[in-house]
Scaffold this motif. Structure first.
Motif, PDB file in Angstrom:
ATOM      1  N   GLY A  55       0.817  -1.036   0.023  1.00 15.29           N
ATOM      2  CA  GLY A  55       0.520  -0.258   0.274  1.00 15.29           C
ATOM      3  C   GLY A  55       0.617   1.341   0.219  1.00 15.29           C
ATOM      4  O   GLY A  55       1.862   0.972   0.182  1.00 15.29           O
ATOM      5  N   ARG A  56       0.399   2.708  -0.662  1.00 17.00           N
ATOM      6  CA  ARG A  56       1.042   3.696  -0.311  1.00 17.00           C
ATOM      7  C   ARG A  56       0.922   4.226   1.136  1.00 17.00           C
ATOM      8  O   ARG A  56      -0.459   3.824   1.350  1.00 17.00           O
ATOM      9  N   PRO A  57       1.528   4.962   1.150  1.00 18.85           N
ATOM     10  CA  PRO A  57       1.996   5.709   2.168  1.00 18.85           C
ATOM     11  C   PRO A  57       0.857   6.692   1.953  1.00 18.85           C
ATOM     12  O   PRO A  57       0.187   7.023   0.908  1.00 18.85           O
ATOM     13  N   VAL A  58       0.102   7.157   3.570  1.00 19.42           N
ATOM     14  CA  VAL A  58      -1.021   8.026   3.172  1.00 19.42           C
ATOM     15  C   VAL A  58      -0.623   9.391   2.556  1.00 19.42           C
ATOM     16  O   VAL A  58      -1.593   9.918   1.273  1.00 19.42           O
ATOM     17  N   PRO A  59       0.327  10.249   2.825  1.00 16.34           N
ATOM     18  CA  PRO A  59       0.532  10.859   1.917  1.00 16.34           C
ATOM     19  C   PRO A  59       0.574  11.571   0.438  1.00 16.34           C
ATOM     20  O   PRO A  59       0.309  11.685   0.202  1.00 16.34           O
ATOM     21  N   ALA A  60       1.302   9.949   0.330  1.00 15.31           N
ATOM     22  CA  ALA A  60       1.540   9.272  -1.097  1.00 15.31           C
ATOM     23  C   ALA A  60       0.092   9.691  -1.949  1.00 15.31           C
ATOM     24  O   ALA A  60      -0.196  10.156  -2.946  1.00 15.31           O
ATOM     25  N   GLU A  87      -2.014  12.868  -2.453  1.00 16.85           N
ATOM     26  CA  GLU A  87      -1.395  13.983  -3.267  1.00 16.85           C
ATOM     27  C   GLU A  87      -1.974  13.154  -4.265  1.00 16.85           C
ATOM     28  O   GLU A  87      -2.410  14.073  -5.419  1.00 16.85           O
ATOM     29  N   GLU A  88      -1.967  11.442  -4.831  1.00 15.54           N
ATOM     30  CA  GLU A  88      -2.176  11.135  -6.283  1.00 15.54           C
ATOM     31  C   GLU A  88      -3.815  11.510  -6.124  1.00 15.54           C
ATOM     32  O   GLU A  88      -4.683  12.025  -7.878  1.00 15.54           O
ATOM     33  N   CYS A 131      -4.910  13.859  -9.408  1.00 22.33           N
ATOM     34  CA  CYS A 131      -6.621  13.210 -10.348  1.00 22.33           C
ATOM     35  C   CYS A 131      -8.519  14.044  -9.924  1.00 22.33           C
ATOM     36  O   CYS A 131      -9.536  13.618 -11.487  1.00 22.33           O
ATOM     37  N   SER A 132      -8.195  15.033  -8.967  1.00 19.19           N
ATOM     38  CA  SER A 132      -9.193  15.734  -8.589  1.00 19.19           C
ATOM     39  C   SER A 132      -9.855  16.725  -9.916  1.00 19.19           C
ATOM     40  O   SER A 132      -9.060  17.690 -10.687  1.00 19.19           O
ATOM     41  N   GLY A 133     -10.918  17.252 -10.429  1.00 19.47           N
ATOM     42  CA  GLY A 133     -11.307  17.887 -11.262  1.00 19.47           C
ATOM     43  C   GLY A 133     -11.662  16.914 -12.571  1.00 19.47           C
ATOM     44  O   GLY A 133     -12.353  17.469 -13.155  1.00 19.47           O
ATOM     45  N   ALA A 175      -4.029   6.299  -9.681  1.00 15.93           N
ATOM     46  CA  ALA A 175      -4.910   7.405  -8.968  1.00 15.93           C
ATOM     47  C   ALA A 175      -5.520   5.473  -8.339  1.00 15.93           C
ATOM     48  O   ALA A 175      -6.859   5.384  -7.380  1.00 15.93           O
ATOM     49  N   ASP A 176      -5.629   4.855  -9.740  1.00 19.79           N
ATOM     50  CA  ASP A 176      -6.394   3.747  -9.014  1.00 19.79           C
ATOM     51  C   ASP A 176      -5.864   2.595  -8.138  1.00 19.79           C
ATOM     52  O   ASP A 176      -6.095   1.736  -7.767  1.00 19.79           O
ATOM     53  N   GLY A 177      -4.396   2.750  -8.079  1.00 22.08           N
ATOM     54  CA  GLY A 177      -3.830   2.569  -6.751  1.00 22.08           C
ATOM     55  C   GLY A 177      -3.139   1.687  -7.208  1.00 22.08           C
ATOM     56  O   GLY A 177      -2.069   0.183  -7.056  1.00 22.08           O
ATOM     57  N   LEU A 178      -3.285   1.356  -8.720  1.00 19.91           N
ATOM     58  CA  LEU A 178      -2.180  -0.077  -9.248  1.00 19.91           C
ATOM     59  C   LEU A 178      -0.917   0.183 -10.381  1.00 19.91           C
ATOM     60  O   LEU A 178      -0.339  -0.492 -10.405  1.00 19.91           O
ATOM     61  N   GLY A 179      -0.885   1.466 -10.595  1.00 18.90           N
ATOM     62  CA  GLY A 179       0.085   2.575 -11.065  1.00 18.90           C
ATOM     63  C   GLY A 179       1.356   1.544 -10.700  1.00 18.90           C
ATOM     64  O   GLY A 179       2.001   2.069 -11.832  1.00 18.90           O
TER      65      GLY A 179
END
Length: 486
Positions: free
Chosen positions: A389-394, A397-398, A402-404, A469-473
């Motif tokens: 899993g990515r760290p929460v700050p990362a 940031e992602e 991807c917002s917007g 942003a899907d968590g797979l990159g």
């Protein structure tokens, strides 16, 4: 109370000894205890608690010690502390107990209420409350404006002592951390106990009035009806939680990963909603939306859900139907309200490239936009079989990147504020059975551990290769699938 071993059993015995010490003065010769009043109030409280013990009454009456706190507070106003404590004991010992060990629970409840009512009576007496209630004749009318102060102070003492004892038994019996045991106990009970105090004051004033105890009994009927309504309300909520639990457990059997994921999405959704200032009633529904957002997986073939390799176009189309399946499953569950739209639309994207209907912008329901952000956040911060899993700050940031396009910026900003303010430490308990958890300030962000052995997630974009942003990159090595929606 769990198994009352060791510290818990000892604590119950100490509480019982403390209660005995509190009521002993009323039993001494020459104490001047008004036994007629004590006997009548005790009989009334016992009569209110006994119906719950008999199958004939079933669930049609309010049951359980504590349903008739106004009667106990009336005793605190009418009697000295030791005598008031006696009133609570027979009804508590005879009342219905839902869980085992019944004997220990009854002893604990009797001791707890005896001490609590005695404390409330002591505070009422110290503030001169007895003199404000009037006398048994017309020559001494109740001093109602001034009677409110000692009555409210006694109700406050009642609430404080009861909360303190409730928290302490949780520490001893359930081994809860000290800082968690009392969390919310006083804030949830103070308001109702103040209302109980006013009802008890009304009963005490009538009891001391010209017509005596007979007129005071008139207060019991509306009290009993209000208790019945209160119990029915809680039973309805318990039925709602049982419905949610059954649906979540059904999905758990189908897809082992969904359990922890669904719970965390519900928790993150509430965190976002609090920052948006949503009212409490909507928070509960939004939590249900987060927990049930993947309930449509019940309509997806198990072989597709558990497939380790890449999905075929046909299998992908089947999985993309899960929001519609979920909406059909919950369509008839009225209390879900706005949650049904969130279940249907949580894979829509702000730019219109999502599914199932390609909605865009504000056409996507608010709950769906919240759950979409919570879903992506948990997908990125959760550890899977093919990547950590990515760290929460990362992850935050992602989401901002991807917002917007994919996510509503307002919801992303709310999540960022919530995590910065309260941290992210999701519970692994079954949240459908619990009240909405209050966020704790001062806790640093942490990345949650999976509740079960991880497997490839089913959260992804609607088409094409996965975006970060899907968590797979950042997945190392070969990935099970580049385009698995879920």
């Amino acid at each position: 109370m769990g198994a009352t071993h060791g510290a818990a059993r000892a604590y119950v015995l100490v509480a019982a000894a403390g209660a005995l010490f509190c009521v002993l003065p009323a039993l001494r010769t020459g104490a001047g205890t008004p036994w007629a009043t004590v006997g009548l109030l005790t009989a009334l409280y016992l009569a209110c608690e006994l119906p719950g013990r008999f199958p004939f009454f079933g669930g049609s009456v309010p049951i359980g010690a504590g349903s008739f706190f106004p009667l106990l507070l009336a005793a605190a106003f009418l009697l000295p502390p030791a005598a008031a404590g006696l009133v609570a004991i027979p009804g508590s010992l005879a009342g219905r107990v839902e869980n085992r060990p019944a004997a220990a629970r009854r002893v604990w409840r009797a001791a707890q209420l005896a001490v609590t009512v005695g404390a409330a009576s002591s505070v009422h007496g110290l503030l001169g409350g007895a003199a404000t209630l009037g006398g048994s004749g017309t020559d001494r009318l109740p001093d109602l404006p001034y009677a409110l102060l000692p009555a409210c102070a006694a109700a406050l003492a009642f609430s404080l002592v009861l909360a303190a004892l409730d928290g302490s038994i949780l520490v001893a019996a359930e081994r809860l951390p000290v800082r968690r045991a009392w969390d919310g106990l006083l804030s949830r009970s103070l308001g109702p106990h103040l209302v109980h105090g006013l009802a008890g004051l009304m009963m005490a004033v009538l009891w001391r009035g010209p017509y005596g105890p007979v007129s005071a009994l008139i207060v019991l009927l509306p009290m009993y009806i209000s208790c019945w309504v209160f119990v029915q309300y809680h039973r309805e909520h318990a039925a709602h939680r049982a419905t949610i639990r059954a649906l979540v457990q059904a999905v758990d059997i189908k897809d082992a990963y969904t359990r922890g994921h669904s719970e965390r999405v519900g928790q993150a959704s509430v965190l976002i909603a609090r920052e948006l200032g949503m009212e409490q009633g909507r928070l509960e529904v939004l939590r249900f939306a987060g927990i049930l957002h993947d309930v449509g997986k019940l309509g997806v073939p198990t072989r597709v859900l558990r497939k380790d390799g890449p999905l075929t176009p046909e299998e992908r189309r089947v999985i993309e139907l899960h929001p519609e399946y979920g909406h059909e499953i919950v369509r008839g569950i009225g209390f879900l309200g706005e949650a049904r739209d969130a279940i249907l639309h949580h894979h829509e994207r702000l730019d219109g490239s999502g599914y199932p209907y390609g909605l865009s912008g504000r056409a996507i329901p608010e709950f769906a936009r919240v759950v979409a952000v919570a879903d992506a956040f948990d997908a990125m911060t959760s550890t899977r079989s093919y990547r950590r899993g990515r760290p929460v700050p990362a992850a935050l940031e992602e989401l901002e990147r991807c917002s917007g396009t994919q996510f509503d910026p307002q919801m992303v900003r709310a999540l960022v504020r919530g995590v910065e303010r309260h941290g992210w430490s999701p519970s692994t308990a079954v949240t459908a059975d619990e009240a909405i958890p209050r966020p704790r300030s001062g806790e640093g962000p942490v990345s949650p551990a999976p509740a079960r052995p991880p497997r490839p997630d089913l959260f992804d974009t609607a088409s094409g290769p996965p975006t970060p942003a899907d968590g797979l990159g950042a997945a190392p090595g070969p990935q099970p699938s580049a385009d698995r929606p879920g």
